[in-house]
Enzyme design. Structure first.
Site, PDB file in Angstrom:
ATOM      1  N   ASP A 104       0.809  -1.225   0.000  1.00  0.00           N
ATOM      2  CA  ASP A 104       0.000   0.000   0.000  1.00  0.00           C
ATOM      3  C   ASP A 104       0.844   1.278   0.000  1.00  0.00           C
ATOM      4  OD1 ASP A 104       0.797  -0.442   2.591  1.00  0.00           O
ATOM      5  OD2 ASP A 104      -1.189  -0.254   3.493  1.00  0.00           O
ATOM      6  N   ARG A 105       2.131   1.180   0.363  1.00  0.00           N
ATOM      7  CA  ARG A 105       2.978   2.379   0.333  1.00  0.00           C
ATOM      8  C   ARG A 105       3.787   2.448  -0.948  1.00  0.00           C
ATOM      9  NH1 ARG A 105       5.683   3.777   6.109  1.00  0.00           N
ATOM     10  NH2 ARG A 105       3.762   3.749   7.306  1.00  0.00           N
ATOM     11  N   LYS A 116      -4.676   2.714   0.860  1.00  0.00           N
ATOM     12  CA  LYS A 116      -3.721   3.337  -0.038  1.00  0.00           C
ATOM     13  C   LYS A 116      -3.201   2.284  -1.009  1.00  0.00           C
ATOM     14  CE  LYS A 116      -0.363   3.240   3.716  1.00  0.00           C
ATOM     15  NZ  LYS A 116      -0.774   3.640   5.063  1.00  0.00           N
TER      16      LYS A 116
HETATM   17  C1  G1P Z   1       2.203   5.202  10.262  1.00  0.00           C
HETATM   18  C2  G1P Z   1       2.105   6.410   9.372  1.00  0.00           C
HETATM   19  C3  G1P Z   1       0.669   6.609   8.935  1.00  0.00           C
HETATM   20  C4  G1P Z   1       0.146   5.343   8.261  1.00  0.00           C
HETATM   21  C5  G1P Z   1       0.377   4.148   9.170  1.00  0.00           C
HETATM   22  C6  G1P Z   1       0.008   2.835   8.473  1.00  0.00           C
HETATM   23  O1  G1P Z   1       1.407   5.394  11.413  1.00  0.00           O
HETATM   24  O2  G1P Z   1       2.578   7.573  10.015  1.00  0.00           O
HETATM   25  O3  G1P Z   1       0.595   7.701   8.051  1.00  0.00           O
HETATM   26  O4  G1P Z   1      -1.209   5.456   7.968  1.00  0.00           O
HETATM   27  O5  G1P Z   1       1.736   4.080   9.567  1.00  0.00           O
HETATM   28  O6  G1P Z   1       0.765   2.626   7.316  1.00  0.00           O
HETATM   29  P1  G1P Z   1       2.004   5.887  12.838  1.00  0.00           P
HETATM   30  O7  G1P Z   1       3.095   4.947  13.212  1.00  0.00           O
HETATM   31  O8  G1P Z   1       2.557   7.265  12.586  1.00  0.00           O
HETATM   32  O9  G1P Z   1       0.831   5.896  13.768  1.00  0.00           O
HETATM   33 ZN    ZN Z   2       1.646  -1.152   4.227  1.00  0.00          ZN
END
Ligand code: G1P
Ligand code: ZN
Length: 539
Positions: A280-281, A375
């Site tokens: 997803d990233r 995403k």
């Molecule tokens: C992190 C990212 C956030 C994303 C999530 C899942 O979360 O900052 O944008 O949606 O991973 O991929 P966080 O560790 O900051 O809560």
């Molecule tokens: Zn992911």
């Protein structure tokens, strides 16, 4: 054949930003997966007539956990499971399968971009019928259930074979093994102009896509090499491996080292991209050029009219509050709706379902649209390729052109990792308390105009969420502080810095943010409270 097994609660089964994510060894404890899944099933209630998707990114323990879940689903009265062949499905493909088949939800076994293996992380993400991850109100109920769980149900049987496409039965439950690629590939063909992309590759355009030994390898090979005609070998690290071959499958400048070396070489291909563990990233690179995810969101949004699926207009755009404000200027220019939400993709779901937004993204290498409710890494890559095919510009030229038009938000995220949870919590609480006293303060040429917690009131379900603290300066700069919700141990403080500039467009972000970093460290007393002089990771 259905066994009821006595168990007792684990006190740490609270879901974070994206599902339950823990060290593999924690998840491997007796009944850990069973407790969590039974709590979900109990929270759903009647499972009769319900169908769920099941699959994962292939990481260590995927094969064991998936068998437990299949047997528990059958014992709890689920009517049908749709499972990706060999237990694989990417997060975006899973969302597509849920939406296309109108399923009641699904489970993706992944800790996303966190490393895998016995010393790495494992995770379970739970999506509902929206195709997106469940809202916090539901995960709170599941957590309460995990705190009083006393037994679970499981079907006693041999492991189910997942290698052949087709249907089989376990008790009354139907199991359908599907090719996890088909629906996803078909969807991409309907969003983008594949013939334009084929022409691009035919003209000699070169790319490298780094699948980081994770789940997107097979998707990328099929789409970029087999269908669009990119040269064989354009996809690297293409075979999903349980420990990702030792890679940390997070597509950023720190962890996608192999791709970075390729793109920084003098004979670099025209385009580079990487995806994370569950697909997803995304990270986008040009020849010796990095596109910040916040800029990527703004650029994609600006070009929406060239994409067949969006050419008749989009509803609007959204970003997480911590993401740079670049896309807000694009939304204004196109006169489309604009929203800021807390960090976490689940907050976009209501906005998409209610036709308020079409495109959305986060600074954490996430971009996507309402084609699904997660995403989508490959979608972002196809979008960028479409812009290149349409404009004939390079990645760098596209970014520069964007900055000339809109100005540039210099932006970086500074992560302070492995903090003591109590120290991190009190840093945030004390900072929040002193925010009102900061307004009007000067730090050199930076004057604070606003300092407040970010509070999001969801226009659809009217829930209210507080996430992070935002400090705004007179010159358009911002500092955002928040604690990570995806870690598997300790606390991570994330400090997001943004400095907006209309005229100096080709500077080094680290230099442009130097002063602001000092101010951010000082205001939150980061060194005094955490012992850290510097961030551990800067992305
Ligand atoms: C992190 C990212 C956030 C994303 C999530 C899942 O979360 O900052 O944008 O949606 O991973 O991929 P966080 O560790 O900051 O809560
Ligand atoms: Zn992911």
């Amino acid at each position: 054949m259905i066994k009821t097994v006595k168990t007792s609660p684990y006190n740490d089964q609270k879901m974070g930003t994206a599902g339950l994510r823990r060290k593999s060894k924690v998840v491997m404890q007796p009944n850990y997966v069973e407790n969590f899944m039974q709590s979900i099933f109990n929270t759903i209630g009647s499972l009769n007539g319900k169908t769920f998707l099941l699959g994962g990114d292939g990481r260590f323990y995927n094969d064991i956990a998936i068998q437990k879940i299949i047997k528990m689903a059958a014992a709890n009265g689920v009517s049908k499971l749709i499972i990706g062949q060999n237990g694989y499905v990417s997060t975006p493909a899973g969302s597509r399968i849920i939406l296309k088949n109108k399923l009641n939800g699904g489970f993706v076994l992944s800790a996303s971009h966190n490393p895998g293996g016995i010393n790495g992380d494992f995770g379970i993400k739970y999506a509902n019928e929206t195709g997106g991850q469940i809202p916090s109100a539901v995960s709170d109920r599941i957590y309460q259930e995990t705190q009083k769980i006393s037994e679970y149900k499981i079907f006693e049987t041999d492991d189910i074979k997942l290698d052949k496409i087709g249907r089989q039965k376990l008790g009354d439950m139907e199991i359908e093994i599907i090719d996890p690629l088909n629906d996803y590939v078909e969807m991409m063909e309907n969003i983008f102009d594949f013939s334009a992309l084929k022409k691009l590759f035919k003209s000699g355009f070169t790319m490298k896509f780094d699948a980081m030994n994770a789940v997107t390898g097979p998707y990328a090979v099929r789409i970029f090499e087999d269908i669009l005609g990119a040269a064989k070998g354009s996809v690297i690290n293409a075979k999903p491996l349980p420990d990702f071959g030792g890679l940390h499958p997070d597509p950023n400048l720190l962890y996608a080292k192999e791709l970075l070396a390729i793109m920084n070489a003098d004979n670099a291909p025209d385009f580079g991209a990487a995806n994370d563990g569950d697909g997803d990233r995304n990270m986008i690179l040009g020849k010796k050029f990095f596109v910040s995810p916040s800029d990527s969101l703004a650029i994609l949004t600006d070009y929406y009219p060239i994409i067949p699926a969006y050419k008749n207009g989009i509803f609007g755009v959204a970003k997480s509050a911590a993401t740079s404000t670049a896309v807000s200027r694009v939304a204004k220019a196109h006169d489309i709706g604009y929203y800021e939400v807390p960090t976490g993709w689940k907050y976009f779901v209501n906005l998409m379902d209610s036709n308020r937004i079409t495109i959305c993204g986060e600074e954490s290498f996430g971009t996507g649209s309402s084609h699904i409710r997660e995403k989508d890494g490959i979608w972002a890559v196809l979008f960028w390729l479409s812009i290149i095919a349409e404009t004939g510009m390079s990645v760098e030229e596209i970014a520069l052109d964007h900055w000339k038009k809109y100005g540039r938000s210099y932006y970086l995220r500074y992560d302070f990792d492995g903090l003591d949870t109590k120290a991190a919590d009190s840093l945030m609480a004390d900072l929040e308390n002193k925010l009102p006293t900061l307004v009007g303060n000067h730090y050199g040429e930076y004057k604070i105009t606003q300092a407040r917690p970010f509070v999001y009131n969801d226009p659809v379900d009217h829930s209210s969420t507080k996430n992070g603290l935002i400090i705004n300066f007179e010159n358009g700069s911002r500092i955002v502080y928040r604690l990570s919700g995806t870690g598997s141990s300790g606390a991570t403080l994330r400090v997001y810095l943004e400095n907006y500039n209309r005229t100096d467009l080709k500077e080094d972000p680290h230099e442009m943010l130097e002063d602001l970093l000092e101010i951010a460290m000082e205001i939150a007393e980061i060194t005094a409270r955490t012992g850290k002089q510097h961030a551990d990771v800067i992305t």
